[in-house]
Motif scaffolding. Structure first.
Motif, PDB file in Angstrom:
ATOM      1  N   VAL A  39      24.971 -15.909  67.636  1.00  0.00           N
ATOM      2  CA  VAL A  39      26.259 -15.747  68.302  1.00  0.00           C
ATOM      3  C   VAL A  39      26.673 -17.057  68.947  1.00  0.00           C
ATOM      4  CG1 VAL A  39      27.470 -14.595  70.185  1.00  0.00           C
ATOM      5  CG2 VAL A  39      25.969 -13.273  68.691  1.00  0.00           C
ATOM      6  N   ASP A  40      25.752 -17.712  69.650  1.00  0.00           N
ATOM      7  CA  ASP A  40      26.077 -18.962  70.336  1.00  0.00           C
ATOM      8  C   ASP A  40      26.549 -20.027  69.353  1.00  0.00           C
ATOM      9  OD1 ASP A  40      25.412 -17.849  72.757  1.00  0.00           O
ATOM     10  OD2 ASP A  40      23.406 -18.736  72.833  1.00  0.00           O
ATOM     11  N   GLY A  41      25.877 -20.141  68.216  1.00  0.00           N
ATOM     12  CA  GLY A  41      26.273 -21.146  67.229  1.00  0.00           C
ATOM     13  C   GLY A  41      27.642 -20.869  66.645  1.00  0.00           C
ATOM     14  N   ILE A  42      27.925 -19.604  66.381  1.00  0.00           N
ATOM     15  CA  ILE A  42      29.230 -19.228  65.836  1.00  0.00           C
ATOM     16  C   ILE A  42      30.326 -19.511  66.852  1.00  0.00           C
ATOM     17  CG2 ILE A  42      30.630 -17.262  65.090  1.00  0.00           C
ATOM     18  CD1 ILE A  42      27.981 -16.075  63.938  1.00  0.00           C
ATOM     19  N   VAL A  43      30.067 -19.181  68.113  1.00  0.00           N
ATOM     20  CA  VAL A  43      31.060 -19.408  69.163  1.00  0.00           C
ATOM     21  C   VAL A  43      31.318 -20.908  69.335  1.00  0.00           C
ATOM     22  CG1 VAL A  43      31.523 -19.177  71.632  1.00  0.00           C
ATOM     23  CG2 VAL A  43      30.569 -17.256  70.361  1.00  0.00           C
ATOM     24  N   ARG A  44      30.283 -21.715  69.330  1.00  0.00           N
ATOM     25  CA  ARG A  44      30.468 -23.170  69.452  1.00  0.00           C
ATOM     26  C   ARG A  44      31.322 -23.708  68.312  1.00  0.00           C
ATOM     27  NH1 ARG A  44      24.992 -23.078  71.067  1.00  0.00           N
ATOM     28  NH2 ARG A  44      24.330 -23.602  68.941  1.00  0.00           N
ATOM     29  N   LEU A  58      42.341 -20.685  63.770  1.00  0.00           N
ATOM     30  CA  LEU A  58      41.100 -19.931  63.946  1.00  0.00           C
ATOM     31  C   LEU A  58      41.086 -18.670  63.089  1.00  0.00           C
ATOM     32  CD1 LEU A  58      38.454 -19.853  65.660  1.00  0.00           C
ATOM     33  CD2 LEU A  58      39.667 -18.270  67.173  1.00  0.00           C
ATOM     34  N   SER A  59      40.062 -18.544  62.313  1.00  0.00           N
ATOM     35  CA  SER A  59      39.808 -17.338  61.529  1.00  0.00           C
ATOM     36  C   SER A  59      38.316 -17.278  61.256  1.00  0.00           C
ATOM     37  CB  SER A  59      40.579 -17.360  60.202  1.00  0.00           C
ATOM     38  OG  SER A  59      40.073 -18.393  59.358  1.00  0.00           O
ATOM     39  N   MET A  60      37.841 -16.111  60.886  1.00  0.00           N
ATOM     40  CA  MET A  60      36.424 -15.996  60.555  1.00  0.00           C
ATOM     41  C   MET A  60      36.082 -16.895  59.370  1.00  0.00           C
ATOM     42  SD  MET A  60      35.171 -13.919  62.837  1.00  0.00           S
ATOM     43  CE  MET A  60      33.691 -13.059  62.284  1.00  0.00           C
ATOM     44  N   ARG A  61      36.999 -16.979  58.425  1.00  0.00           N
ATOM     45  CA  ARG A  61      36.759 -17.837  57.253  1.00  0.00           C
ATOM     46  C   ARG A  61      36.676 -19.302  57.651  1.00  0.00           C
ATOM     47  NH1 ARG A  61      40.603 -18.049  51.803  1.00  0.00           N
ATOM     48  NH2 ARG A  61      39.434 -19.702  50.728  1.00  0.00           N
ATOM     49  N   ARG A  62      37.577 -19.745  58.538  1.00  0.00           N
ATOM     50  CA  ARG A  62      37.561 -21.157  58.944  1.00  0.00           C
ATOM     51  C   ARG A  62      36.300 -21.477  59.738  1.00  0.00           C
ATOM     52  NH1 ARG A  62      36.556 -25.277  59.228  1.00  0.00           N
ATOM     53  NH2 ARG A  62      37.612 -27.136  60.022  1.00  0.00           N
ATOM     54  N   VAL A  63      35.845 -20.569  60.578  1.00  0.00           N
ATOM     55  CA  VAL A  63      34.613 -20.790  61.336  1.00  0.00           C
ATOM     56  C   VAL A  63      33.422 -20.866  60.387  1.00  0.00           C
ATOM     57  CG1 VAL A  63      33.052 -19.824  63.072  1.00  0.00           C
ATOM     58  CG2 VAL A  63      35.530 -19.693  63.409  1.00  0.00           C
ATOM     59  N   ALA A  64      33.420 -20.007  59.368  1.00  0.00           N
ATOM     60  CA  ALA A  64      32.339 -20.048  58.383  1.00  0.00           C
ATOM     61  C   ALA A  64      32.325 -21.390  57.658  1.00  0.00           C
ATOM     62  CB  ALA A  64      32.506 -18.901  57.386  1.00  0.00           C
ATOM     63  N   GLU A  65      33.515 -21.907  57.334  1.00  0.00           N
ATOM     64  CA  GLU A  65      33.593 -23.226  56.704  1.00  0.00           C
ATOM     65  C   GLU A  65      33.027 -24.305  57.619  1.00  0.00           C
ATOM     66  OE1 GLU A  65      37.693 -23.742  55.846  1.00  0.00           O
ATOM     67  OE2 GLU A  65      37.678 -22.449  54.052  1.00  0.00           O
ATOM     68  N   GLN A  66      33.334 -24.198  58.900  1.00  0.00           N
ATOM     69  CA  GLN A  66      32.834 -25.161  59.874  1.00  0.00           C
ATOM     70  C   GLN A  66      31.304 -25.166  59.914  1.00  0.00           C
ATOM     71  OE1 GLN A  66      34.721 -27.232  61.492  1.00  0.00           O
ATOM     72  NE2 GLN A  66      33.587 -27.971  63.274  1.00  0.00           N
ATOM     73  N   LEU A  67      30.728 -23.998  59.726  1.00  0.00           N
ATOM     74  CA  LEU A  67      29.276 -23.857  59.762  1.00  0.00           C
ATOM     75  C   LEU A  67      28.624 -24.071  58.400  1.00  0.00           C
ATOM     76  CD1 LEU A  67      29.104 -20.713  62.060  1.00  0.00           C
ATOM     77  CD2 LEU A  67      28.170 -22.967  62.624  1.00  0.00           C
ATOM     78  N   MET A  88      34.629 -16.708  73.102  1.00  0.00           N
ATOM     79  CA  MET A  88      35.050 -18.107  73.214  1.00  0.00           C
ATOM     80  C   MET A  88      35.593 -18.397  74.604  1.00  0.00           C
ATOM     81  SD  MET A  88      37.020 -18.554  69.560  1.00  0.00           S
ATOM     82  CE  MET A  88      37.858 -20.077  70.058  1.00  0.00           C
ATOM     83  N   GLN A  89      36.473 -17.522  75.079  1.00  0.00           N
ATOM     84  CA  GLN A  89      37.055 -17.723  76.408  1.00  0.00           C
ATOM     85  C   GLN A  89      35.974 -17.713  77.482  1.00  0.00           C
ATOM     86  OE1 GLN A  89      40.892 -15.400  77.162  1.00  0.00           O
ATOM     87  NE2 GLN A  89      40.125 -14.452  75.306  1.00  0.00           N
ATOM     88  N   ASP A  90      35.119 -16.716  77.423  1.00  0.00           N
ATOM     89  CA  ASP A  90      34.093 -16.608  78.453  1.00  0.00           C
ATOM     90  C   ASP A  90      33.156 -17.815  78.419  1.00  0.00           C
ATOM     91  OD1 ASP A  90      32.977 -14.756  80.553  1.00  0.00           O
ATOM     92  OD2 ASP A  90      31.180 -15.102  79.347  1.00  0.00           O
ATOM     93  N   THR A  91      32.886 -18.326  77.236  1.00  0.00           N
ATOM     94  CA  THR A  91      32.001 -19.484  77.107  1.00  0.00           C
ATOM     95  C   THR A  91      32.587 -20.708  77.793  1.00  0.00           C
ATOM     96  OG1 THR A  91      31.064 -18.660  75.025  1.00  0.00           O
ATOM     97  CG2 THR A  91      30.847 -21.019  75.474  1.00  0.00           C
ATOM     98  N   VAL A  92      33.862 -21.003  77.553  1.00  0.00           N
ATOM     99  CA  VAL A  92      34.447 -22.193  78.166  1.00  0.00           C
ATOM    100  C   VAL A  92      34.696 -21.990  79.660  1.00  0.00           C
ATOM    101  CG1 VAL A  92      35.453 -23.003  75.994  1.00  0.00           C
ATOM    102  CG2 VAL A  92      36.829 -21.582  77.522  1.00  0.00           C
ATOM    103  N   PHE A  93      34.840 -20.739  80.098  1.00  0.00           N
ATOM    104  CA  PHE A  93      34.951 -20.490  81.538  1.00  0.00           C
ATOM    105  C   PHE A  93      33.694 -20.956  82.265  1.00  0.00           C
ATOM    106  CE2 PHE A  93      38.052 -16.683  80.946  1.00  0.00           C
ATOM    107  CZ  PHE A  93      39.109 -17.581  80.843  1.00  0.00           C
ATOM    108  N   GLY A  94      32.588 -21.010  81.557  1.00  0.00           N
ATOM    109  CA  GLY A  94      31.345 -21.465  82.164  1.00  0.00           C
ATOM    110  C   GLY A  94      31.284 -22.967  82.374  1.00  0.00           C
TER     111      GLY A  94
END
Length: 259
Positions: A39-44, A58-67, A88-94
């Motif tokens: 999950v962390d890697g996908i969110v990053r 942003l799309s699931m397909r584009r994130v998969a391409e990124q990875l 994603m939002q909660d992650t950057v709030f940190g």
């Protein structure tokens, strides 16, 4: 960085699945799937896409391409785009710094809150395109909210007023950050800085702003343009506006102290 004008909404995913991801109460990677994904890697990767290409890309397909993986492999860990956007939002709030400001005046504490939120929006402009009236109930969001509330704790406000003050400050920052992001985006898209735009248009504006017809606009517009060398200075707008917001809050604090 590409930007999309359409607004996204937090909390559009399945509530149970979003909360499980946000709090990591049910790690989906335990299911069969690629062991090099999490999950962390996908969110990053999703944040990297949104930062560089805008939320519209942003799309699931584009994130998969990124990875460098197949799209379907993401669904082992993240059920869909709605839930991914929440995490994603909660992650950057940190990312917001939360130094110990014990003993500092409440204005200094609220300035810290404002400046950290402003910096966060400038690092991740896509946050400005997400409506958060239905907030993400993740650990980083709650920790951030708790820290921000402590900026006005013990200064005589009611609990509802404390919440309203934080909403006011963060709302102001949201608007100010949008001005900064729009200015930077205009320069990237047009290849022209605000200063150059002003220099090119100022002679025409001066002629059209007839002081006899528009005496106040002509005088004030000329003074502001000469000061900023542009139609607006985002940094000045933020600094000036922040102090005026704090001035208004100070009136409320003083009123409560005399009651």
């Amino acid at each position: 960085m590409a930007q999309s004008g359409s607004t996204r909404y937090s909390g559009t995913g399945d509530p149970a699945r979003s909360l499980a991801l946000l709090w990591r109460t049910a790690e989906r990677s335990a299911r069969k799937g690629r062991t090099d994904l999490s999950v962390d890697g996908i969110v990053r990767a999703a944040i990297e896409v949104a930062d560089s290409e805008g939320i519209g890309a942003l799309s699931m397909r584009r994130v998969a391409e990124q990875l460098g993986v197949g799209t379907m492999s993401l669904y082992t860990h993240v059920p869909g785009k709605g839930e991914l956007l929440d995490v994603m939002q909660d992650t950057v709030f940190g990312e917001t710094a939360r130094p110990d400001l014990t003993g500092q005046p409440w204005r200094a504490r609220l300035e810290q809150v404002a400046r950290e939120n402003h910096a966060l929006y400038l690092r991740h402009p896509w946050l400005l395109q997400i409506a958060t009236n239905r907030p993400v109930l993740g650990p980083n969001m709650i920790a951030k909210y708790d820290y921000e509330l402590r900026a006005v704790d013990g200064i005589g406000l009611t609990q509802v007023e404390m919440d309203s003050v934080i909403t006011l400050v963060v709302g102001f920052v949201h608007g100010a950050a949008r001005v900064s992001v729009d200015s930077a985006q205009a320069e990237r898209d047009t290849g022209m800085t605000d200063e150059r735009w002003w220099q090119a248009h100022q002679p025409f504006l001066a002629r059209m702003s007839d002081p006899d017809t528009y005496p106040v606009a002509a005088a004030v517009g000329a003074a502001a343009g000469a000061e900023h060398n542009s139609a607006i200075n985002p940094d000045h707008a933020f600094e000036f506006g922040l102090q005026r917001v704090l001035d208004g809050i100070e009136v409320l604090v003083q009123r409560r102290a005399t009651e």
